[in-house]
Design a protein around this motif. Structure first.
Motif, PDB file in Angstrom:
ATOM      1  N   SER A   1     -27.224   2.965  -1.538  1.00 19.87           N
ATOM      2  CA  SER A   1     -27.926   4.075  -0.881  1.00 19.87           C
ATOM      3  C   SER A   1     -27.562   4.058   0.593  1.00 19.87           C
ATOM      4  O   SER A   1     -27.606   2.994   1.237  1.00 19.87           O
TER       5      SER A   1
ATOM      6  N   LEU B   1     -28.018   4.473   4.509  1.00 16.25           N
ATOM      7  CA  LEU B   1     -29.128   4.397   5.456  1.00 16.25           C
ATOM      8  C   LEU B   1     -28.560   3.981   6.810  1.00 16.25           C
ATOM      9  O   LEU B   1     -28.342   2.801   7.065  1.00 16.25           O
TER      10      LEU B   1
ATOM     11  N   TYR C   1     -39.129   1.992   2.672  1.00 11.63           N
ATOM     12  CA  TYR C   1     -38.214   2.884   1.954  1.00 11.63           C
ATOM     13  C   TYR C   1     -38.290   2.570   0.464  1.00 11.63           C
ATOM     14  O   TYR C   1     -38.547   1.425   0.067  1.00 11.63           O
ATOM     15  N   ASN C   2     -38.020   3.604  -0.362  1.00  5.63           N
ATOM     16  CA  ASN C   2     -37.826   3.309  -1.778  1.00  5.63           C
ATOM     17  C   ASN C   2     -36.364   2.934  -2.006  1.00  5.63           C
ATOM     18  O   ASN C   2     -35.568   2.876  -1.059  1.00  5.63           O
TER      19      ASN C   2
ATOM     20  N   ASP D   1     -34.018   4.515  -3.136  1.00  7.20           N
ATOM     21  CA  ASP D   1     -33.081   5.602  -2.849  1.00  7.20           C
ATOM     22  C   ASP D   1     -32.985   5.877  -1.362  1.00  7.20           C
ATOM     23  O   ASP D   1     -32.413   6.892  -0.946  1.00  7.20           O
TER      24      ASP D   1
ATOM     25  N   ARG E   1     -35.326   6.697   0.686  1.00  7.98           N
ATOM     26  CA  ARG E   1     -36.280   7.685   1.180  1.00  7.98           C
ATOM     27  C   ARG E   1     -37.464   6.952   1.806  1.00  7.98           C
ATOM     28  O   ARG E   1     -37.993   6.012   1.216  1.00  7.98           O
ATOM     29  N   GLN E   2     -37.883   7.396   2.994  1.00  5.46           N
ATOM     30  CA  GLN E   2     -38.988   6.729   3.666  1.00  5.46           C
ATOM     31  C   GLN E   2     -40.273   6.907   2.862  1.00  5.46           C
ATOM     32  O   GLN E   2     -40.554   7.983   2.353  1.00  5.46           O
ATOM     33  N   SER E   3     -41.044   5.840   2.760  1.00  6.53           N
ATOM     34  CA  SER E   3     -42.257   5.821   1.952  1.00  6.53           C
ATOM     35  C   SER E   3     -43.464   5.475   2.820  1.00  6.53           C
ATOM     36  O   SER E   3     -43.328   4.792   3.839  1.00  6.53           O
TER      37      SER E   3
END
Length: 401
Positions: A233, A235, A275-276, A278, A280-282
């Motif tokens: 992923s 980042l 982040y997850n 993938d 994506r910020q969580s």
């Protein structure tokens, strides 16, 4: 009073001990907490083969045992340790030292030297790896070769020091970390050495111009160890609120307590950005958000959590909080609480009580075992050198055994 994880007046501040913790409510999982992350180090010139140096063939001295806490192995005369240090469910699975290597072109590189415990020899043995992480159970270590970033991850049998398996990746990586259950790795990727220091990124430190880091993170892999499958992923380096790049060259991803999310340090109230898988910020996990002290180390039964250093007037003590109410439940000796040996005892750093004045002996510290019920502290290691920037200053890797 500063601990060496709080000091920022050095060129490079390495991360402190990495700690494996168990979750009482979900015993199948293991909880890992990184106590502090500073500017990390890596890389010296060297081969791609592990080089083990025996810690001595003589019989180790009898360990110091505690009648109060099960399975305590203390080496108060050893710094760095040669023989196994352990207390309860936690052991020093290895340790590292750091230094900066200057280059002719004005650049420099931070380097780690790692030592791992070898069950066959019963000693810690020096290795030639650039990066190391130890799985829960202390049977396997994940390693990276010199000249970071690396294009493969090695899985080392800690009983023999031999690589059992290599996992090849397309994008080069600068760090690896086991998930709390030991079944996966997160491998952070970079296009430059994350511990490189560059002349064209220089800054002033104590009125002296020194080479500085360059953020170069590209993303991360999540690697399934059963299949060897690596999912990438993207980042890029994270920026702070001013638009400047946060942190330094090394911006490694870490697993959260439950192994469901990843995080990196951040200058926010939670101290972390999640982040997850993938990228994506969580949001902050509910379990983390409900704790009374962000970054604290939770006891195995979930009753206690470590708090802040609260020493005044020469006292060297830290607080333990009730994990539900946030109220102080105990004061214990030490500057920095590292890991819970059991529900009532912790492994901590404590500076020499006779030399603890700031600027003098605050960094002459040793590992100790402390209890929340007021028992006398047990020294687990000898004292480290008082100079924070000493090349021989060792940092433990604390793991569940």
């Amino acid at each position: 009073m500063n601990s060496d994880t709080q000091s920022r007046d050095t060129l490079l501040t390495p991360p402190t001990a990495r700690i494996r913790q168990s979750n009482h409510k979900q015993k199948q999982r293991r909880n890992r907490a990184l106590v502090a992350v500073g500017t990390a180090l890596a890389v010296v010139a060297g081969g791609a083969v592990i080089a083990l140096v025996a810690g001595g063939g003589e019989t180790p001295p009898p360990p110091v045992k505690s009648p109060r806490t099960a399975h305590v192995l203390a080496r108060p005369d050893q710094s760095p340790p040669q023989d196994l240090i352990a207390a309860g469910r936690v052991a020093v699975s290895g340790f590292y030292t750091t230094k900066v290597v200057n280059e002719a072109n004005g650049n420099a590189t931070g380097t780690y030297t790692w030592s791992l415990y070898n069950e066959a020899t019963k000693h810690y043995q020096k290795t030639d790896w650039a990066w190391v992480d130890v799985a829960p159970g202390m049977r396997t270590a994940a390693v990276l070769e010199r000249d970071l970033p690396a294009d493969r991850v090695g899985l080392v049998n800690m009983a023999t020091g031999e690589v059992q398996r290599w996992i090849k990746v397309d994008k080069e990586i600068g760090s690896v970390q086991f998930s709390p259950d030991g079944k996966r790795l997160v491998a952070t990727t970079y296009h430059l050495n994350p511990d490189g220091l560059y002349k064209d990124s220089s800054y002033r430190l104590n009125d002296k111009k020194v080479p500085g880091p360059k953020p170069s993170r590209t993303g991360f892999y999540v690697i399934d160890l059963a299949t060897g499958k690596a999912k990438f992923s993207a980042l890029p380096p994270r920026k702070d609120g001013t638009g400047a790049f946060a942190g330094a060259g090394r911006q490694d991803l870490q697993w959260d307590r439950d192994g469901k999310l990843l995080w990196e340090p951040a200058a926010n109230k939670d101290g972390k950005v999640y982040y997850n898988e993938d990228a994506r910020q969580s949001p902050v996990p509910e379990r983390e958000a409900s704790l009374p002290f962000s970054g604290g180390v939770l006891s195995p039964d979930g009753t206690h959590i470590t708090g802040k250093f609260v020493g005044e007037d020469g006292q060297i003590v830290s607080e333990i909080l009730n994990a539900k109410t946030g109220k102080r439940s105990a004061l214990v000796p030490g500057q920095q609480m590292l890991a819970w040996a059991d529900n009532d005892h912790l492994i901590a750093w404590r500076c020499d009580p006779k030399q603890c004045e700031p600027g003098k002996g605050e960094f002459r510290n040793q590992l100790i075992l402390v209890g929340v019920n007021g028992e006398k502290a047990i020294p687990l290691s000898g004292y480290r050198h008082a100079k924070l920037r000493d090349d021989s200053r060792w940092t433990p890797i604390l793991s569940e055994r």
